[in-house]
Design an enzyme around this catalytic site. Structure first.
Site, PDB file in Angstrom:
ATOM      1  N   GLN A  31       0.815  -1.218   0.000  1.00  0.00           N
ATOM      2  CA  GLN A  31       0.000   0.000   0.000  1.00  0.00           C
ATOM      3  C   GLN A  31       0.843   1.260   0.000  1.00  0.00           C
ATOM      4  O   GLN A  31       2.043   1.223   0.286  1.00  0.00           O
ATOM      5  CB  GLN A  31      -0.901   0.008   1.233  1.00  0.00           C
ATOM      6  CG  GLN A  31      -0.122  -0.052   2.541  1.00  0.00           C
ATOM      7  CD  GLN A  31      -1.037  -0.221   3.750  1.00  0.00           C
ATOM      8  OE1 GLN A  31      -1.332   0.758   4.440  1.00  0.00           O
ATOM      9  NE2 GLN A  31      -1.469  -1.451   4.002  1.00  0.00           N
ATOM     10  N   HIS A  58       0.126   5.760   0.960  1.00  0.00           N
ATOM     11  CA  HIS A  58      -0.795   6.756   1.504  1.00  0.00           C
ATOM     12  C   HIS A  58      -0.648   8.058   0.714  1.00  0.00           C
ATOM     13  O   HIS A  58       0.451   8.384   0.252  1.00  0.00           O
ATOM     14  CB  HIS A  58      -0.514   7.000   2.981  1.00  0.00           C
ATOM     15  CG  HIS A  58      -0.559   5.750   3.804  1.00  0.00           C
ATOM     16  ND1 HIS A  58      -1.663   4.924   3.842  1.00  0.00           N
ATOM     17  CD2 HIS A  58       0.362   5.168   4.606  1.00  0.00           C
ATOM     18  CE1 HIS A  58      -1.420   3.903   4.640  1.00  0.00           C
ATOM     19  NE2 HIS A  58      -0.195   4.019   5.107  1.00  0.00           N
ATOM     20  N   GLU A  97       2.981   7.775   8.759  1.00  0.00           N
ATOM     21  CA  GLU A  97       2.975   6.837   9.874  1.00  0.00           C
ATOM     22  C   GLU A  97       4.398   6.409  10.227  1.00  0.00           C
ATOM     23  O   GLU A  97       5.317   6.499   9.413  1.00  0.00           O
ATOM     24  CB  GLU A  97       2.117   5.614   9.560  1.00  0.00           C
ATOM     25  CG  GLU A  97       2.640   4.746   8.433  1.00  0.00           C
ATOM     26  CD  GLU A  97       1.678   3.630   8.050  1.00  0.00           C
ATOM     27  OE1 GLU A  97       0.464   3.890   8.024  1.00  0.00           O
ATOM     28  OE2 GLU A  97       2.145   2.519   7.777  1.00  0.00           O
ATOM     29  N   HIS A 105       4.770   0.212   0.786  1.00  0.00           N
ATOM     30  CA  HIS A 105       5.252  -0.575   1.917  1.00  0.00           C
ATOM     31  C   HIS A 105       4.269  -1.684   2.267  1.00  0.00           C
ATOM     32  O   HIS A 105       3.101  -1.656   1.884  1.00  0.00           O
ATOM     33  CB  HIS A 105       5.482   0.309   3.142  1.00  0.00           C
ATOM     34  CG  HIS A 105       4.245   1.010   3.627  1.00  0.00           C
ATOM     35  ND1 HIS A 105       3.745   2.150   3.035  1.00  0.00           N
ATOM     36  CD2 HIS A 105       3.396   0.726   4.660  1.00  0.00           C
ATOM     37  CE1 HIS A 105       2.670   2.548   3.673  1.00  0.00           C
ATOM     38  NE2 HIS A 105       2.417   1.695   4.655  1.00  0.00           N
ATOM     39  N   ARG A 140      -4.285   0.666  -2.088  1.00  0.00           N
ATOM     40  CA  ARG A 140      -3.661  -0.654  -2.096  1.00  0.00           C
ATOM     41  C   ARG A 140      -3.225  -1.071  -3.508  1.00  0.00           C
ATOM     42  O   ARG A 140      -3.845  -0.700  -4.490  1.00  0.00           O
ATOM     43  CB  ARG A 140      -4.621  -1.701  -1.532  1.00  0.00           C
ATOM     44  CG  ARG A 140      -4.981  -1.453  -0.077  1.00  0.00           C
ATOM     45  CD  ARG A 140      -5.995  -2.445   0.441  1.00  0.00           C
ATOM     46  NE  ARG A 140      -6.310  -2.182   1.852  1.00  0.00           N
ATOM     47  CZ  ARG A 140      -7.220  -1.316   2.259  1.00  0.00           C
ATOM     48  NH1 ARG A 140      -7.938  -0.647   1.370  1.00  0.00           N
ATOM     49  NH2 ARG A 140      -7.421  -1.124   3.549  1.00  0.00           N
TER      50      ARG A 140
END
Length: 375
Positions: free
Chosen positions: A93, A95, A130, A243, A262
């Site tokens: 995936q 972001h 993240e 990642h 994804r």
């Protein structure tokens, strides 16, 4: 006052049946227990005496979050703290950036796609940087490997059908090579080639193929760098970095968003055109985060900073004015305030920005998250 939290457990199928119960000192349920969430995300909010933390924040945003936090992020807790227990590979995936998230969310809202529709990509208009900090040996895929190194890896598989990709990775500029090969790997016309490649895989890539046979993410994973973390080591994943987490137990802290684009290793919705717009085709291995001497993990994300506390009887004064979430993972933590609060293994608390000065003592290990602004 510090508020004791009842946290939520998410039972995703890639989770371990035993790792979180062992960490938290509770009985296993027999089902996968993948993530513990401590925060105010509406999908699985922590609760204070049965009331969602977000509802308490809505009643008094400045008192709970502080004026600086509300001015910067709005009346919402800007971060989410998790514990991940990974037994099988998560989806491969990326972001989005804030601009991409805002545009994508607005587009799907205009199309009338319900937020809970499985075919929806953007759940909210926010980005999702993240960080993961390993609690045990932890490993995953993170960022693109140098194309020349990937060409050598593919060549070593001894699969003649891979020769065109090997040539592209060696001949074209890195960004163009990665874009071209990833697009072709995700194309349905590559499935016969994948059938030839999977039996030749070894090591971590063979493990991925066994977990997700026939999934297009198996090929895409070959482009990514395999990263191993020892306890206390951390990675930061900014927008556009592909990642997947593969195994182990880790703290994860992120901006309070649910936007995931994804590309494979999942049965969930895959939007290849949007993925190709969001991915940053840049080889990079600069994702590690080194803690400071006081065990503080800071990143480019303003939404969060993570601090590890090795507790002792020497008191530590916690700063005031910002919202803080605390999670005790070993031993016992005592928060001296009015009134005081004791956290045992696996227990969490929220310290509002407007709480009086709080001192932390005890024995064991506690993790604390607060916004990165002014901290």
């Amino acid at each position: 006052m510090p508020l004791p939290l009842t946290t939520a457990i998410r039972p995703y199928d890639w989770g371990s049946r035993t790792a979180l119960p062992e960490l938290l000192g509770v009985e296993p349920t027999g089902r996968p227990q993948a993530e513990l969430w401590a925060g105010a995300h509406p999908a699985a909010p922590s609760r204070v005496d049965g009331t969602p933390l977000g509802a308490l924040i809505d009643r008094d945003p400045v008192g709970m979050l502080g004026a600086a936090c509300v001015d910067r992020f709005g009346p919402t807790l800007p971060y989410l703290l998790k514990v991940l227990a990974v037994e099988r590979p998560l989806s491969l995936q990326v972001h989005p950036t804030m601009a991409q998230a805002e545009a994508g969310f607005a587009r799907e809202e205009a199309q009338g796609i319900p937020v809970d529709d499985p075919a929806r990509t953007y759940k909210d208009p926010f980005h999702k940087p993240e960080m993961v900090c390993a609690l045990t040996e932890f490993h995953g895929l993170c960022g693109f490997r140098d194309p020349a190194e990937t060409a050598a890896l593919l060549e070593g598989l001894k699969v003649p059908e891979l020769d065109p990709w090997i040539g592209t990775l060696r001949a074209e500029p890195p960004a163009e090579a990665l874009r071209t090969v990833l697009a072709q790997m995700l194309d349905e016309r590559s499935r016969p080639l994948q059938a030839a490649v999977e039996p030749a895989l070894t090591g971590v890539y063979a493990d991925i193929a066994r977990a997700h046979p026939g999934d297009p993410g198996v090929l895409a994973a070959l482009l990514l760098d395999h990263v191993e973390l020892k306890p206390g080591q951390a990675l930061f994943l900014d927008a556009g970095v592909p990642h997947s987490y593969l195994g182990g137990l880790a703290i994860e802290v992120m901006a309070n968003s649910d936007n995931v684009v994804r590309c494979g290793l999942t049965s969930k919705h895959i939007d290849v055109p949007e993925l190709m717009r969001v991915v940053r085709f840049v080889p990079s291995r600069s994702h590690r985060v080194e803690p400071t001497q006081d065990c503080r993990y800071s990143t480019a994300a303003e939404e969060f900073t993570l601090v590890r506390h090795d507790l002792s009887q020497v008191p530590e004064d916690l700063p005031s004015g910002l919202p803080q979430t605390l999670l005790c993972l070993e031993g016992e933590a005592r928060l001296t305030a009015r009134p005081s609060l004791t956290l045992g293994r696996g227990e969490a608390a929220f310290v509002p920005a407007g709480a009086p000065a709080t001192r932390l003592t005890g024995h064991g290990t506690l993790y604390r998250v607060l916004p990165g602004i002014g901290s």
